[in-house]
Design a protein around this motif. Sequence first.
Motif, short mmCIF file in Angstrom:
data_model
loop_
_atom_site.label_atom_id
_atom_site.label_comp_id
_atom_site.label_asym_id
_atom_site.label_seq_id
_atom_site.Cartn_x
_atom_site.Cartn_y
_atom_site.Cartn_z
N PRO A 133 0.87 -1.25 -0.15
CA PRO A 133 -0.05 -0.08 -0.02
C PRO A 133 0.99 1.25 -0.01
O PRO A 133 0.56 2.42 -0.74
CB PRO A 133 -0.75 -0.04 1.23
N LEU A 136 1.56 2.40 -3.55
CA LEU A 136 0.76 2.70 -4.21
C LEU A 136 0.42 4.29 -3.66
O LEU A 136 0.10 4.91 -4.54
CB LEU A 136 -0.58 1.93 -3.99
N LEU A 137 0.66 4.42 -2.43
CA LEU A 137 -0.25 5.76 -1.82
C LEU A 137 1.10 6.65 -1.94
O LEU A 137 0.86 7.95 -1.30
CB LEU A 137 -0.51 5.51 -0.21
N LYS A 143 -3.79 8.93 -4.38
CA LYS A 143 -4.31 9.23 -2.87
C LYS A 143 -5.59 9.98 -3.33
O LYS A 143 -6.83 9.60 -2.86
CB LYS A 143 -3.53 9.80 -2.08
N LEU A 146 -8.23 7.91 -5.14
CA LEU A 146 -9.12 6.99 -4.27
C LEU A 146 -10.08 7.65 -3.57
O LEU A 146 -11.28 7.27 -3.37
CB LEU A 146 -8.09 6.08 -3.46
N ILE A 150 -14.31 7.05 -3.82
CA ILE A 150 -15.09 6.74 -2.62
C ILE A 150 -16.15 7.66 -2.28
O ILE A 150 -17.18 7.19 -2.07
CB ILE A 150 -14.14 6.65 -1.29
N GLU A 165 -13.69 -0.99 5.94
CA GLU A 165 -12.22 -0.82 5.88
C GLU A 165 -11.74 0.14 6.50
O GLU A 165 -10.54 0.31 7.14
CB GLU A 165 -11.90 -0.84 4.29
N ARG A 166 -12.42 1.40 6.67
CA ARG A 166 -11.89 2.74 7.25
C ARG A 166 -12.01 2.71 8.68
O ARG A 166 -10.94 3.32 9.38
CB ARG A 166 -11.89 3.96 6.22
N ARG B 49 -6.01 -3.39 1.41
CA ARG B 49 -5.18 -2.96 2.56
C ARG B 49 -4.71 -1.37 2.15
O ARG B 49 -4.47 -0.55 3.06
CB ARG B 49 -3.63 -3.88 2.46
N THR B 50 -4.78 -0.92 0.79
CA THR B 50 -4.63 0.33 0.44
C THR B 50 -5.55 1.16 0.98
O THR B 50 -5.43 2.34 1.60
CB THR B 50 -4.56 0.55 -0.98
N ILE B 51 -6.96 0.88 0.83
CA ILE B 51 -8.01 1.53 1.23
C ILE B 51 -8.08 1.78 2.69
O ILE B 51 -8.25 2.90 3.43
CB ILE B 51 -9.37 0.94 0.84
N GLN B 52 -7.48 0.79 3.43
CA GLN B 52 -7.40 0.69 5.09
C GLN B 52 -6.29 1.82 5.40
O GLN B 52 -6.70 2.25 6.49
CB GLN B 52 -6.88 -0.54 5.53
N LYS B 53 -5.14 1.95 4.63
CA LYS B 53 -4.12 2.92 4.96
C LYS B 53 -4.38 4.42 4.33
O LYS B 53 -3.71 5.08 4.87
CB LYS B 53 -2.89 2.26 4.07
N LEU B 54 -5.44 4.65 3.78
CA LEU B 54 -5.86 5.77 3.30
C LEU B 54 -5.94 6.87 4.44
O LEU B 54 -6.84 6.51 5.32
CB LEU B 54 -7.06 5.91 2.46
N PRO B 55 -5.37 7.74 4.50
CA PRO B 55 -5.51 8.83 5.71
C PRO B 55 -6.82 9.21 5.67
O PRO B 55 -7.47 9.58 4.49
CB PRO B 55 -4.38 9.67 5.52
#
Lengths: 212, 80
Positions: A133, A136-137, A143, A146, A150, A165-166, B49-55
């Motif tokens: 991740p 990618l980020l 960033k 995405l 969303i 997820e968040r 995992r990337t979505i979970q890490k998005l601030p």
Amino acid sequence: MNSPTIPNEYTSEDNLIAGLIRQDEAAFRFAIKQYQGPMFALAQGIVGMKIADEVVQEAWFSVMKSIAKFQRRSTLKSWILTIVANEAKTRLRKEKREVSLEALSSDDPDMQSRFDDSGHWGQPPSDWQADAPEALLSTDQLKSCLDRTISLLPALQGATLNLKERQGYSLNQVCNILDVSESNVRVLLHRARNRLYKVIEHFQETGECCTE
Amino acid sequence: MLTCKDISETATDHLEGKTSFASRLSFYLHLLYCKYCRRYYRQMKLTIRTIQKLPEAKDSEEFPDDAEIDRVFEKLREQS
Ligand SMILES: [Zn+2]
């Protein structure tokens, strides 16, 4: 105006509840300090960033009106969060964005167009250069891409994805918060995940954001 | 036999542990011999995992700050 120093007595939940019932200013300030973060996160998960603020404000108003009737069957925090979830769901219904699952199924074929008639990959997934991740980020464009994707998801899909997820809620908790059956939550989650998968894939191939 | 389409459709159920032993078996059997589905599944896990890490907006330690507390409290006082 400056907030007064918060008395320590309110670290005790009983005192805090008593203070809220008395409508004591310091008690409210203490409660806001404690719970505004999680309340906002939950509201944002359900209705999105733009109206989360209003939802939380409404929830505080409800807390103030009904704190005297709080039965203490749960912690104060989870009681408050239930109020937030209810406000948010009411709001979601009022906004009349796609609240029925039928409305969601038509526009979003998941990965379906990627398979041939025999069910094999007609357009196979491309191999991404990233395997973590963090990789990618590392680009701000992806960033924000995405984030934008969303925020543009159909309401229930976005709520499901954000909560699961968040915010880290379990499938079961998401069902309860959104009042949606578990199998429907799985469908919503699956669609949202595939949408984001395709956005990342497209970004890996072209360096561009597609929010279609 | 599962098709690649079946794999993509049941990926979330597998990731969430909502499948039977038998279907897990045929799922992973397919992944063994299909490199595209292997890739899809791996990258789907990476997506999650990337979505979970998005601030997240406003998830910092400093939220709510004093100004925010004032704002919420003042509005509450107006409303009541
Ligand atoms: Zn396959």
